[in-house]
Design an enzyme around this catalytic site. Structure first.
Site, PDB file in Angstrom:
ATOM      1  N   ASP A  32      93.845  99.407 143.398  1.00 47.85           N
ATOM      2  CA  ASP A  32      92.907  99.141 144.057  1.00 47.85           C
ATOM      3  C   ASP A  32      92.637  98.270 145.273  1.00 47.85           C
ATOM      4  OD1 ASP A  32      89.958  99.557 144.246  1.00 47.85           O
ATOM      5  OD2 ASP A  32      89.581  98.152 142.534  1.00 47.85           O
ATOM      6  N   ASN A  80      85.766 109.399 141.896  1.00 43.68           N
ATOM      7  CA  ASN A  80      86.029 109.077 143.273  1.00 43.68           C
ATOM      8  C   ASN A  80      85.420 110.189 144.192  1.00 43.68           C
ATOM      9  OD1 ASN A  80      89.112 107.285 142.925  1.00 43.68           O
ATOM     10  ND2 ASN A  80      87.015 106.473 143.067  1.00 43.68           N
TER      11      ASN A  80
HETATM   12  C1  IPE Z   1      90.032 103.082 140.370  1.00 42.67           C
HETATM   13  O1  IPE Z   1      89.205 102.400 141.455  1.00 42.67           O
HETATM   14  C2  IPE Z   1      90.435 104.308 140.694  1.00 42.67           C
HETATM   15  C3  IPE Z   1      91.659 104.201 141.526  1.00 42.67           C
HETATM   16  C4  IPE Z   1      92.240 103.078 141.887  1.00 42.67           C
HETATM   17  C5  IPE Z   1      92.206 105.384 142.067  1.00 42.67           C
HETATM   18  P1  IPE Z   1      87.675 102.346 141.752  1.00 42.67           P
HETATM   19  O2  IPE Z   1      87.736 101.477 143.015  1.00 42.67           O
HETATM   20  O3  IPE Z   1      87.499 103.727 142.029  1.00 42.67           O
HETATM   21  O4  IPE Z   1      87.065 101.477 140.556  1.00 42.67           O
HETATM   22  P2  IPE Z   1      85.584 101.027 140.309  1.00 42.67           P
HETATM   23  O5  IPE Z   1      84.712 101.817 141.347  1.00 42.67           O
HETATM   24  O6  IPE Z   1      85.656  99.707 141.247  1.00 42.67           O
HETATM   25  O7  IPE Z   1      85.322 100.662 139.005  1.00 42.67           O
HETATM   26  C1  IPE Z   2      91.718 102.300 145.846  1.00 45.21           C
HETATM   27  O1  IPE Z   2      90.927 101.721 146.787  1.00 45.21           O
HETATM   28  C2  IPE Z   2      91.828 103.610 146.259  1.00 45.21           C
HETATM   29  C3  IPE Z   2      90.829 104.653 145.568  1.00 45.21           C
HETATM   30  C4  IPE Z   2      89.878 104.454 144.561  1.00 45.21           C
HETATM   31  C5  IPE Z   2      91.024 106.124 146.152  1.00 45.21           C
HETATM   32  P1  IPE Z   2      89.420 101.436 147.068  1.00 45.21           P
HETATM   33  O2  IPE Z   2      88.950 102.608 147.987  1.00 45.21           O
HETATM   34  O3  IPE Z   2      88.652 101.673 145.683  1.00 45.21           O
HETATM   35  O4  IPE Z   2      89.183 100.146 147.653  1.00 45.21           O
HETATM   36  P2  IPE Z   2      88.017  99.225 147.508  1.00 45.21           P
HETATM   37  O5  IPE Z   2      88.064  98.717 146.206  1.00 45.21           O
HETATM   38  O6  IPE Z   2      86.879  99.726 148.145  1.00 45.21           O
HETATM   39  O7  IPE Z   2      88.601  97.979 148.558  1.00 45.21           O
HETATM   40 MG    MG Z   3      88.069 100.303 144.522  1.00 43.53          MG
END
Ligand code: IPE
Ligand code: IPE
Ligand code: MG
Length: 251
Positions: A32, A80
């Site tokens: 993340d 997502n």
């Molecule tokens: C969790 O991250 C999913 C992945 C890392 C693929 P998210 O960014 O989607 O999670 P939330 O929304 O902060 O819970």
């Molecule tokens: C994790 O990074 C990757 C996916 C969930 C696909 P994020 O895209 O959630 O990054 P932040 O949390 O917005 O920084």
């Molecule tokens: Mg995230």
């Protein structure tokens, strides 16, 4: 705290020895922080995903090098898809180019957990082909793509119902999860400063050690892996029982 190795001893050991002595077989990463990494640099979120995808290869290879049997990465959750189409499409393109370059990996048995096939025919076909081409290799990698922990459990229960079962056991349910036949994670690392599971490996995480770091995924390094591994080794995993010494003392 564990009693057989002190923190000092763990710090002094080569990392491969720490992995072996602590029986660490499987690390899972919630990757993340890509979006925030890009935002800090005034770049589009997709740029963060690109650097994150490259870093994922580095970290997965490193985990193999230090002695892991299995590694899992959370790359795309079922939730997502709610993101803007442009970002979602960029993530799908990154998956396809990752698969195209996966020929470089000689020891990895790939498994996609979740329902990547529901995201389109090309993704479905490519993910299946990679799984088939790499079957039987020693280092197991689970890539969670269009994955949701609740959906995984419901799917497993539905498949047991379809088999005519009226009562089920934990082993039967485990055997219908996407991760069937692979070890459960010993350690789950989440980068990006959030302290939640976000629907990841809900069943399999029952006794995993959890480790959270503020580091954003594109900045996450092999030295950070070492730090998490040493922290893991210093913890006492009791699985509901007692440490051996306490069990003998009875106090
Ligand atoms: C969790 O991250 C999913 C992945 C890392 C693929 P998210 O960014 O989607 O999670 P939330 O929304 O902060 O819970
Ligand atoms: C994790 O990074 C990757 C996916 C969930 C696909 P994020 O895209 O959630 O990054 P932040 O949390 O917005 O920084
Ligand atoms: Mg995230």
């Amino acid at each position: 705290m564990r009693e057989d190795m002190t923190k000092k001893e763990i710090e002094a050991m080569p990392i491969e020895e720490v992995v072996a002595k602590s029986n660490l077989r499987h690390i899972a990463f919630i990757m993340d922080g890509n979006g925030r990494w890009a935002k800090k640099r005034l770049l589009p979120r997709e740029a963060g995903h690109k650097v994150g995808a490259d870093n994922f290869k580095t970290i997965v290879r490193y985990c193999k090098k230090i002695g892991m049997e299995c590694c899992t990465v959370y790359a795309f959750s079922t939730e997502n898809v709610k993101r803007p189409q442009r970002e979602v499409e960029a993530l799908f393109r990154l998956l396809i180019s990752f698969i195209e370059e996966a020929g470089e990996e000689k020891d990895i048995e790939f498994r996609f957990i979740g329902e990547p096939g529901e995201l389109g025919e090309t993704i479905g076909k490519r993910t299946r082909e990679l799984e088939e081409a790499t079957r039987g290799r020693p280092y197991r990698l689970n890539i969670a793509f269009n994955y949701g922990g609740r959906a995984e459990i419901v799917r497993a229960v539905n498949s047991l119902i379809a088999e005519g079962k009226r009562e089920i056991t934990e082993d039967e349910l485990s055997a219908r999860l996407y991760t069937a036949g692979r070890p459960e994670p010993d350690l789950i690392v989440r980068t990006g400063a959030e302290m939640r599971i976000s629907n990841f490996l809900l069943w399999q995480a029952a006794y995993a050690e959890l480790y959270f770091t503020d580091r954003l995924w594109p900045d996450y390094t092999t030295a950070d892996v070492d730090e998490a591994v040493r922290e893991f080794a210093s913890r006492s995993r009791r699985f509901g029982g007692l440490d051996a010494a306490d069990a003998v003392r009875g106090v």
